[in-house]
Structure formats: C-alpha cells, structure tokens
Design an enzyme around this catalytic site. Sequence first.
Site, short mmCIF file in Angstrom:
data_model
loop_
_atom_site.label_atom_id
_atom_site.label_comp_id
_atom_site.label_asym_id
_atom_site.label_seq_id
_atom_site.Cartn_x
_atom_site.Cartn_y
_atom_site.Cartn_z
CG ASP A 115 2.87 -15.52 -3.38
OD1 ASP A 115 2.10 -15.42 -4.33
OD2 ASP A 115 2.99 -16.55 -2.69
CG ASP A 160 -0.23 -22.02 -5.82
OD1 ASP A 160 -0.07 -20.91 -6.38
OD2 ASP A 160 -0.02 -22.20 -4.60
#
Length: 395
Positions: free
Chosen positions: A126, A183
């Site tokens: 990430d 997201d």
Amino acid sequence: MLAKRPPLGWNSWNTFGDRISDALIREIADYMVSEGYRDAGYEYLVIDDCWSLRERDENGLLVPDPKKFPHGMKAVADYIHSKGLKFGMYSCAGVMTCAGYPSSYDHEYTDAATFASWGVDFLKYDFCNFPETGNCRVRYQTMSMALKATGRDILFSACNWGRQEPWRWMASVGAQMYRSTGDIMDNYVSFTGIFKSQLDNFCMSGSGCFNDMDMLTVGMGGKGNVGLGKVCTYEEYRMQFSLWCLAGAPLMMGADLRSLSPEYVSLMQNNDLLRIDQDEECRPPYLIRRGAVTASNPEPKEGEFPWRQIPDSAFTFFRHLSGGEFALAYVNFSDAEAQIHCELVDLGLPVTSGYALELRDVYTGETLGAKTDFFNPTVPGHDMKLYLCRLVKQP
Ligand code: GAL
C-alpha cells in the site's frame, strides 16, 4: 511465471476491515474450497491491513497480533496451503499502514524475509503515510527486489492508488499488478467511476502485470467495511463483475463468502465470464463507441424536447479472445432503458465483407444467430448485455 493471467482470489478488507482473525481466515479458506471457488480458479487468500501489533519486536520484526492470530502466521499459511490455496499478506511502502500499523519503509528486506519465512505467496503493498521526500518508484522497486531476494515466488501487488501514473512504470519495477485508482466503495457510482477512469489504461495491462481496479464488492449488499451509499442491485453487481472480466482485471472477491447468496456464487463462478477475464491472450477491450443514452422526457418544459440526452452513458466494447472468439458488450451507465447502437462496420465488419457475427448471450445462454450490418439491443438502465461471438459466412 507469476500472473500469466489476471490473479484471482479473496481479500479481507472490503468486508472485514480490522475484524480479522485466524478462525475467520481458516473459515474463508474452507468456503473457498467447499463452495467451488478454488476449482473455478480463485487461488489467493489475502489478509489486508490490521494483522500485526502496533510495534515491531526488539529485533525490528513485524509481529502478528496474538489476539487475532494466536498461532502465528506460519500456521495460517500452512492451513491455507493444505487447502490447495495460496497465502497473501499486506504491508505498505510508507512509514505506517493506512490503519496505523508498522509498515515497510526502510524495512523492506527484513519484512520480505519475514513474509517468505511464513510461506507468503502474495504481497499487497500500500501507499499510506509515504514520506514527502520519498521516491515512490524507488520504494516499489526496493520491495520488489527484496521479494526477489527471498528466493520465494511472491506475487507483488503494488497498490499506489494510481498515483504517478503506475500504468507507465509499475511493470518495469517487477510488480504483477498495480492498483490504478482510489478505494472502491460498495455502490454503483464508485465502481462505474473506477471503470471509466481506466479506459485509456487497459492497453497498459496484460500478461505479467495487470491493471488492478480494486477488490470486488459483488454480493456485499452494503454490509461491510466499504459499504457506503445506495445498495447495489443484482444487475449492478453483475455489471461490476462483467466489466472487470471485460477489462481482464484481477478478480479479488471482497464479500463474506460464508453468507453469500447463491446468485452471486454462480455469478463469480460463471464459466464464460471467467473465460473472458482469463483469456490467454490477455488483450484489452476495444472501445467501439462512447455515446449518450436518449431517454424520454415525459413532461418537457417549454422549449424542451420530449426526450433528453444523458451524456457518456452508452458504451460498446469488443474484445478479441483466443480461439477465434470475441466478446461484445453493450453497457448502459444511465438510469433509463435505452436501445444501444452498434454498426458492425465500426468493429471492422462491413456488410460487403461477406461475414457475419454469430452471438450467444452470456447471461441467458440464448443463441441469437448471425448478425450483419447492425445489432442494437435494448438495455435496461444500470445494466449491460454481453455476448460471446464468432465470425461466420453471411447466410
Ligand atoms: C487503502 C487501500 C485499501 C486497503 C486499506 C487498508 O489504502 O487502498 O485497499 O488496503 O488501505 O487500510
């Protein structure tokens, strides 16, 4: 070779967020086998953020939270492997993960070695809390090299949310997939926005390194960590799954497999859809036309027409598949039913060619016979039609 075709699996984040545990992961592994996902090709079971303690140990190593994972991660990996599945974990290129757990900036080689010692086969990496002075490409390259140095085959799933145009360089640092957007949320606006934002990038996705449009929300029904906004209908989830397949994207399921209704189990195991996603040639879809839906305007005000245009809502795609097959998709992003037009000449098939397209509806199995000239199906709002086709001589 890792990721010859788009990786398939399940990831804990969309439904569970920080509510993960040894027992949950084992249950999901069981369901992946008993409900047929493994045999359909879903291979990776990935634990996302929130699996570790808040601090490294005295040797600088990451430590699984003993409350969530009382037997450690090697035991989880062994269980997953015993089911014929592969094990994925999560870390981050910044100084802390998004949820505030320790991450791998300046610890790349130590952490990669830890993951390898546990038997990890996949690393989602990430981008939260990345230092302003840090060099993004260098850091993804560093983790990629650290994974290589372990000598273990670990699929590198680089998640930098589309920052710094990863479609231009993530393949060159050795990643097998790159997240291209922010997201996903479990609603229609989110997944359609993600898909549309990637239209120009599908050509920069293919065997070895795929454009990752994020984990699926199919079947979540608003229940979960990324539930936000209006709950999707069956047709909207079918559209999400079909668009991901059409794009040849990685398919990482995000729903709770223990309580998924049967229509979503069969949707995500639909043989034709998976065949399109997994086609060995890994070709991007060809955008035939991007137009407007014409919808009725039942009570036109003065000066208005009895119809209205909804821009950027009618899309037709064509995708070359192996073995002489093609996929043809009509997508209606608007909320009004519409006839979506496709002149076959626009996909390279003029009437004078002497050839026609024979169509089979992927959703109903219905065979539509040979089409020449044009084919303009009516598509409900927030829905699409998807056909598998072959070239035949004109009747
Ligand atoms: C985000 C990432 C999500 C999820 C989350 C965990 O940055 O895009 O997919 O991994 O972090 O905190």
